[in-house]
Scaffold this motif. Structure first.
Motif, PDB file in Angstrom:
ATOM      1  N   VAL A  71       0.787  -1.273   0.061  1.00 18.11           N
ATOM      2  CA  VAL A  71      -0.029  -0.076   0.047  1.00 18.11           C
ATOM      3  C   VAL A  71       0.976   1.240  -0.132  1.00 18.11           C
ATOM      4  CG1 VAL A  71      -1.712   1.422   1.324  1.00 18.11           C
ATOM      5  CG2 VAL A  71      -2.035  -1.085   1.080  1.00 18.11           C
ATOM      6  N   LEU A  72       1.895   1.249   0.826  1.00 17.96           N
ATOM      7  CA  LEU A  72       2.868   2.357   0.896  1.00 17.96           C
ATOM      8  C   LEU A  72       3.587   2.626  -0.468  1.00 17.96           C
ATOM      9  CD1 LEU A  72       4.333   2.074   4.495  1.00 17.96           C
ATOM     10  CD2 LEU A  72       2.570   3.612   3.595  1.00 17.96           C
ATOM     11  N   HIS A  73       3.666   1.460  -1.300  1.00 17.79           N
ATOM     12  CA  HIS A  73       4.233   1.748  -2.486  1.00 17.79           C
ATOM     13  C   HIS A  73       3.251   2.327  -3.294  1.00 17.79           C
ATOM     14  CE1 HIS A  73       8.375   0.126  -2.677  1.00 17.79           C
ATOM     15  NE2 HIS A  73       8.090  -0.875  -2.320  1.00 17.79           N
ATOM     16  N   LEU A  74       2.085   1.990  -3.434  1.00 17.97           N
ATOM     17  CA  LEU A  74       0.988   2.630  -4.250  1.00 17.97           C
ATOM     18  C   LEU A  74       0.848   4.157  -3.761  1.00 17.97           C
ATOM     19  CD1 LEU A  74      -1.983  -0.248  -4.320  1.00 17.97           C
ATOM     20  CD2 LEU A  74       0.055   0.423  -5.941  1.00 17.97           C
ATOM     21  N   LEU A  75       0.892   4.328  -2.828  1.00 17.02           N
ATOM     22  CA  LEU A  75       1.008   5.791  -2.017  1.00 17.02           C
ATOM     23  C   LEU A  75       2.000   6.458  -2.555  1.00 17.02           C
ATOM     24  CD1 LEU A  75      -0.935   5.276   1.138  1.00 17.02           C
ATOM     25  CD2 LEU A  75      -1.851   5.955  -1.164  1.00 17.02           C
ATOM     26  N   GLY A  76       3.125   6.264  -3.259  1.00 19.72           N
ATOM     27  CA  GLY A  76       4.261   6.715  -3.574  1.00 19.72           C
ATOM     28  C   GLY A  76       5.713   6.608  -2.871  1.00 19.72           C
ATOM     29  N   ARG A  77       5.412   5.705  -1.715  1.00 18.08           N
ATOM     30  CA  ARG A  77       6.820   5.639  -1.019  1.00 18.08           C
ATOM     31  C   ARG A  77       7.646   4.627  -1.589  1.00 18.08           C
ATOM     32  NH1 ARG A  77       2.609   7.575   0.951  1.00 18.08           N
ATOM     33  NH2 ARG A  77       2.409   8.020   3.139  1.00 18.08           N
ATOM     34  N   ASP A  78       8.788   4.461  -1.507  1.00 12.88           N
ATOM     35  CA  ASP A  78       9.997   3.603  -2.174  1.00 12.88           C
ATOM     36  C   ASP A  78      11.002   3.396  -1.035  1.00 12.88           C
ATOM     37  OD1 ASP A  78      10.759   2.084  -4.023  1.00 12.88           O
ATOM     38  OD2 ASP A  78      10.476   3.383  -5.631  1.00 12.88           O
ATOM     39  N   HIS A  79      12.020   2.628  -1.642  1.00 12.54           N
ATOM     40  CA  HIS A  79      13.003   2.111  -0.871  1.00 12.54           C
ATOM     41  C   HIS A  79      14.157   1.944  -1.730  1.00 12.54           C
ATOM     42  CE1 HIS A  79      12.003  -1.715  -2.005  1.00 12.54           C
ATOM     43  NE2 HIS A  79      10.581  -1.431  -1.427  1.00 12.54           N
ATOM     44  N   GLU A  80      14.275   3.073  -2.793  1.00 10.70           N
ATOM     45  CA  GLU A  80      15.308   3.104  -3.928  1.00 10.70           C
ATOM     46  C   GLU A  80      16.529   3.402  -3.333  1.00 10.70           C
ATOM     47  OE1 GLU A  80      15.458   1.665  -6.710  1.00 10.70           O
ATOM     48  OE2 GLU A  80      13.493   0.635  -6.042  1.00 10.70           O
ATOM     49  N   ASP A  81      16.861   4.424  -2.115  1.00 14.14           N
ATOM     50  CA  ASP A  81      18.031   4.786  -1.632  1.00 14.14           C
ATOM     51  C   ASP A  81      17.604   4.565  -0.063  1.00 14.14           C
ATOM     52  OD1 ASP A  81      16.946   7.144  -0.428  1.00 14.14           O
ATOM     53  OD2 ASP A  81      17.347   7.993  -2.480  1.00 14.14           O
ATOM     54  N   GLU A  82      18.972   4.698   0.465  1.00 16.28           N
ATOM     55  CA  GLU A  82      19.053   4.618   1.946  1.00 16.28           C
ATOM     56  C   GLU A  82      17.869   5.579   2.875  1.00 16.28           C
ATOM     57  OE1 GLU A  82      22.021   4.257   5.891  1.00 16.28           O
ATOM     58  OE2 GLU A  82      22.909   3.999   3.669  1.00 16.28           O
ATOM     59  N   THR A  83      18.109   6.632   2.623  1.00 11.05           N
ATOM     60  CA  THR A  83      17.040   7.735   3.170  1.00 11.05           C
ATOM     61  C   THR A  83      15.540   7.320   2.634  1.00 11.05           C
ATOM     62  OG1 THR A  83      18.636   9.447   2.794  1.00 11.05           O
ATOM     63  CG2 THR A  83      16.238  10.094   3.214  1.00 11.05           C
ATOM     64  N   GLU A  84      15.335   7.120   1.785  1.00  6.68           N
ATOM     65  CA  GLU A  84      13.949   6.490   1.463  1.00  6.68           C
ATOM     66  C   GLU A  84      13.585   5.334   1.959  1.00  6.68           C
ATOM     67  OE1 GLU A  84      13.711   6.025  -2.870  1.00  6.68           O
ATOM     68  OE2 GLU A  84      12.937   7.756  -3.400  1.00  6.68           O
ATOM     69  N   ALA A  85      14.370   4.527   2.143  1.00  6.81           N
ATOM     70  CA  ALA A  85      14.311   3.227   2.832  1.00  6.81           C
ATOM     71  C   ALA A  85      14.058   3.229   4.342  1.00  6.81           C
ATOM     72  CB  ALA A  85      15.530   2.207   2.465  1.00  6.81           C
ATOM     73  N   GLU A  86      14.890   4.045   5.027  1.00  7.42           N
ATOM     74  CA  GLU A  86      14.684   4.364   6.349  1.00  7.42           C
ATOM     75  C   GLU A  86      13.357   5.122   6.664  1.00  7.42           C
ATOM     76  OE1 GLU A  86      18.144   6.457   7.646  1.00  7.42           O
ATOM     77  OE2 GLU A  86      19.474   4.664   7.046  1.00  7.42           O
ATOM     78  N   ALA A  87      12.774   5.974   5.922  1.00  9.41           N
ATOM     79  CA  ALA A  87      11.701   6.608   5.865  1.00  9.41           C
ATOM     80  C   ALA A  87      10.409   5.712   5.748  1.00  9.41           C
ATOM     81  CB  ALA A  87      11.472   7.540   4.922  1.00  9.41           C
ATOM     82  N   MET A  88      10.542   4.762   4.766  1.00 11.63           N
ATOM     83  CA  MET A  88       9.509   3.963   4.577  1.00 11.63           C
ATOM     84  C   MET A  88       9.407   2.678   5.775  1.00 11.63           C
ATOM     85  SD  MET A  88       8.782   1.712   0.982  1.00 11.63           S
ATOM     86  CE  MET A  88       7.287   0.636   1.055  1.00 11.63           C
ATOM     87  N   GLU A  89      10.677   2.401   6.019  1.00 16.43           N
ATOM     88  CA  GLU A  89      10.371   1.400   7.318  1.00 16.43           C
ATOM     89  C   GLU A  89       9.892   1.996   8.510  1.00 16.43           C
ATOM     90  OE1 GLU A  89      14.504  -0.413   7.327  1.00 16.43           O
ATOM     91  OE2 GLU A  89      14.381  -0.985   5.412  1.00 16.43           O
ATOM     92  N   ALA A  90      10.364   3.119   8.744  1.00 14.05           N
ATOM     93  CA  ALA A  90       9.699   4.106   9.757  1.00 14.05           C
ATOM     94  C   ALA A  90       8.367   3.939   9.972  1.00 14.05           C
ATOM     95  CB  ALA A  90      10.338   5.335   9.981  1.00 14.05           C
TER      96      ALA A  90
END
Length: 153
Positions: free
Chosen positions: A113-132
């Motif tokens: 669902v988070l991917h569908l809402l535009g979240r991603d984990h392509e780099d470390e900063t994005e990954a940390e934010a998405m995991e949080a």
């Protein structure tokens, strides 16, 4: 609106309330976002085919997310997209990680669902934010941090 399609009976054999688990996780992931999504619970063969056709990766994976269109059909809510989960891969991961299938499915639906809402984990900063964000949503559902190691408890 959340539409749940269970294509593989293995899901309901292993997890009789799979549909309810998906509904709860998707609702939490969406929060106040308006729109519809489809969640398909299927098998490795189907996910492998989709992964090959759409991502060029000839192997099954646990979850795939396919964003919907940007324009709603007249009189219809915006279709946010589709999430597809592979039973055999999800079950094997849950077992290997010492998690219940329900908790792992919850995590993967929230992730999708988070991917569908535009979240991603392509780099470390994005990954940390998405995991949080995942940790917060999962905690609200009573699911332990999926990124902690078993020794962290």
């Amino acid at each position: 609106m959340i539409e749940i399609e269970i294509e593989s009976d293995a899901w309901t054999v292993a997890l009789p309330d799979a549909g309810a688990v998906v509904e709860r996780a998707a609702t939490a992931g969406l929060g106040s976002v308006e729109g519809g999504l489809v969640v398909l619970l299927t098998d490795d063969a189907t996910v492998r085919d989709l992964n090959t056709r759409f991502r060029g990766k000839d192997r099954p994976t646990n979850v795939l997310s396919f964003p919907g269109g940007d324009m709603p059909m007249p009189g219809q809510p915006l279709h946010l997209g589709d999430i597809v989960l592979a039973f055999e891969t999800c079950r094997a991961e849950a077992e290997a990680q010492g998690k219940s299938l329900a908790n792992h499915l919850t995590h993967l639906v929230v992730h999708g669902v988070l991917h569908l809402l535009g979240r991603d984990h392509e780099d470390e900063t994005e990954a940390e934010a998405m995991e949080a964000e995942e940790r917060t949503l999962l905690a609200s559902l009573g699911v332990a941090d999926p990124y902690s190691l078993p020794d962290d408890h």
